[in-house]
Design an enzyme around this catalytic site. Structure first.
Site, short mmCIF file in Angstrom:
data_model
loop_
_atom_site.label_atom_id
_atom_site.label_comp_id
_atom_site.label_asym_id
_atom_site.label_seq_id
_atom_site.Cartn_x
_atom_site.Cartn_y
_atom_site.Cartn_z
N TYR A 148 0.82 -1.22 0.00
CA TYR A 148 0.00 0.00 0.00
C TYR A 148 0.85 1.26 0.00
O TYR A 148 0.46 2.27 -0.56
CB TYR A 148 -0.91 0.03 1.24
CG TYR A 148 -2.17 -0.78 1.10
CD1 TYR A 148 -2.13 -2.16 0.93
CD2 TYR A 148 -3.42 -0.16 1.16
CE1 TYR A 148 -3.29 -2.90 0.82
CE2 TYR A 148 -4.58 -0.89 1.06
CZ TYR A 148 -4.52 -2.26 0.88
OH TYR A 148 -5.67 -2.98 0.77
N ASP B 12 -2.37 -18.48 1.97
CA ASP B 12 -3.37 -19.15 1.13
C ASP B 12 -4.06 -20.27 1.91
O ASP B 12 -5.29 -20.44 1.86
CB ASP B 12 -2.75 -19.65 -0.19
CG ASP B 12 -1.43 -20.41 -0.02
OD1 ASP B 12 -0.91 -20.45 1.11
OD2 ASP B 12 -0.95 -20.98 -1.01
N ASP C 106 -5.91 -7.16 4.34
CA ASP C 106 -7.06 -6.60 3.60
C ASP C 106 -7.92 -7.74 3.09
O ASP C 106 -9.14 -7.74 3.22
CB ASP C 106 -6.55 -5.74 2.43
CG ASP C 106 -7.71 -5.15 1.64
OD1 ASP C 106 -8.66 -4.67 2.28
OD2 ASP C 106 -7.66 -5.20 0.40
N ASP D 97 -11.75 -9.38 4.77
CA ASP D 97 -13.02 -9.50 4.04
C ASP D 97 -13.50 -10.95 4.03
O ASP D 97 -14.71 -11.21 4.05
CB ASP D 97 -12.87 -8.99 2.60
CG ASP D 97 -13.21 -7.50 2.47
OD1 ASP D 97 -13.01 -6.77 3.45
OD2 ASP D 97 -13.68 -7.08 1.39
N LYS E 202 3.96 -15.80 3.99
CA LYS E 202 4.14 -16.47 2.69
C LYS E 202 5.64 -16.60 2.48
O LYS E 202 6.20 -16.14 1.48
CB LYS E 202 3.46 -15.63 1.59
CG LYS E 202 3.44 -16.25 0.21
CD LYS E 202 2.42 -17.35 0.04
CE LYS E 202 2.57 -18.01 -1.32
NZ LYS E 202 1.67 -19.18 -1.50
#
Ligand code: IPM
Ligand code: MG
Length: 369
Positions: free
Chosen positions: A147, A229, A253, A257, A197
């Site tokens: 970001y 993942d 982020d 969600d 990751k």
């Protein structure tokens, strides 16, 4: 005599003002029953601020936020078509939200993913998976990574358009958010899922290295590493295994969600964005221009953001808990909002302001008791 707090109120765009109108009613009740004085200062922020002030985070709003004890922010932004009327750098995300986060370095984003047993039917997951509800605290790093890293766009030597976006972190940025996550884990169940990751990203290797240093100060906390993942799948298959989760900005982020998804609606996702000196509070969801002005938006995440503000910026833990209790009791009584499915007969689906009325009525009774 109670305490006095100055709160900057940024109602935002689309459904923002509708849900904010319900949320601020909580402050009136705390004034009436507990004599706390809340000086609520409304300020323009978001797309409407761009149209009225030429900036989506106008200077006057910056000054109000600077002098406030805490900031309560509604969702901002317009539909895709309407956003095109605003230059990209002034659109609500790039022009308002990211600058707000950067200004107060709100590095620790608390996103509770919570369903009480009485709200479990809102989840799209099967009852045998949900069991007694969901109670996860997702902590997202909020002012680093992709970001905020350097970006570049151009045309390369072969004449091809290219873009670089940089996932940048230094160890201090990683350490401060991990410390917050360990503290939260220590105060809850002493289990911390570290989402990373490191099989691909160098940033995750540094993240994990710093985590190994930070954990030395928290010997009672068990760290469970999980690839991002795999975590997306695990949140659907067995959300009960998670208590506190911590991760970098972009992972957070996406997985937050996913959190709204397993609850049944992003309308159930309040959040706190905490910096070294100041915090701001906002729903994790967007401004839903498609349902604006219809009095059907769910104000839970906005009222929940007030509950988080009361606890985290005002130290009013008991009052904060009563706000949560009041909201839960409305769902327990069988009411639902239009975004929530499986809530029983449609006769119990209430509007934005009726949900607010019900919460306020219950909170009034709880504060009197
Ligand atoms: C969120 C939102 C923001 C983000 C957008 C609106 C900039 O999706 O708070 O999760 O990507 O952080
Ligand atoms: Mg998001």
């Amino acid at each position: 005599m109670g305490n006095a707090y100055k709160i900057a109120v940024l109602a935002g765009d689309a459904i923002g003002p509708e849900i904010m109108a319900q949320a601020v009613r909580v402050f009136d009740l705390l004034h009436t029953h507990r004599d706390h004085a809340f000086d609520l200062i409304e300020a323009p922020f978001g797309a409407h601020a761009y149209f009225s002030h030429g900036q989506s985070f106008p200077e006057e709003t910056q000054a109000i936020c600077d002098s406030a004890d805490a900031i309560l922010k509604g969702p901002v932004g317009l539909s895709f078509e309407d956003s095109q009327k605003i230059p990209p750098e002034e659109q609500a995300e790039r022009g308002a939200i990211l600058p707000l986060r950067a200004r107060y370095q709100t590095f620790a984003n608390f996103r509770p993913i919570y369903l009480s047993p009485d709200m479990a039917h809102f989840s799209p997951l099967k009852p045998e998976i949900i069991k007694d509800g969901i109670d996860i605290l997702l902590i997202r790093e909020l002012v680093g990574g992709l970001y905020f890293g350097p970006k570049e766009r151009g045309v390369n030597a072969e004449g091809l358009r290219y873009v670089h976006e940089t996932l940048a972190y230094d160890e201090a940025q990683i350490r401060r958010v991990l410390k917050v996550a360990f503290e939260q884990a220590q105060a809850r169940s002493c289990r911390l899922h570290n989402i990373h990751k490191s099989n691909v990203l160098m940033s995750s290797l540094l993240w994990n290295e710093v985590l190994d240093e930070v954990r030395e100060d928290f010997p009672s906390v068990e760290v469970i590493p999980m690839l991002v993942d795999a975590a997306a799948t695990a949140m659907c298959l067995n959300p009960g295994q998670f208590d506190v989760m911590v991760m970098e900005n972009m992972f957070g982020d996406i997985l937050s969600d996913q959190g709204g998804g397993i609850l049944g609606s992003l309308g159930l996702m309040p959040s706190a964005c905490v910096g070294p000196d100041k915090a701001y509070y906002e729903p994790s969801h967007g401004s839903a221009p498609d349902i604006a002005g219809q009095n059907i938006a769910n104000p839970y995440s906005m009222i929940g953001s007030v509950a988080m503000l009361l606890e985290m910026s005002c130290g009013l833990k008991e009052e904060s808990e009563l706000v949560w209790q009041a909201m839960k009791s409305v769902f327990e009584a069988g009411y639902t909002t239009a975004d929530l499915k499986g809530g029983g007969s449609s006769a119990n689906t209430v509007t934005t302001d009726v949900f607010g009325d019900l919460v306020i009525e219950k909170l009034d009774a709880l504060l009197k008791a």
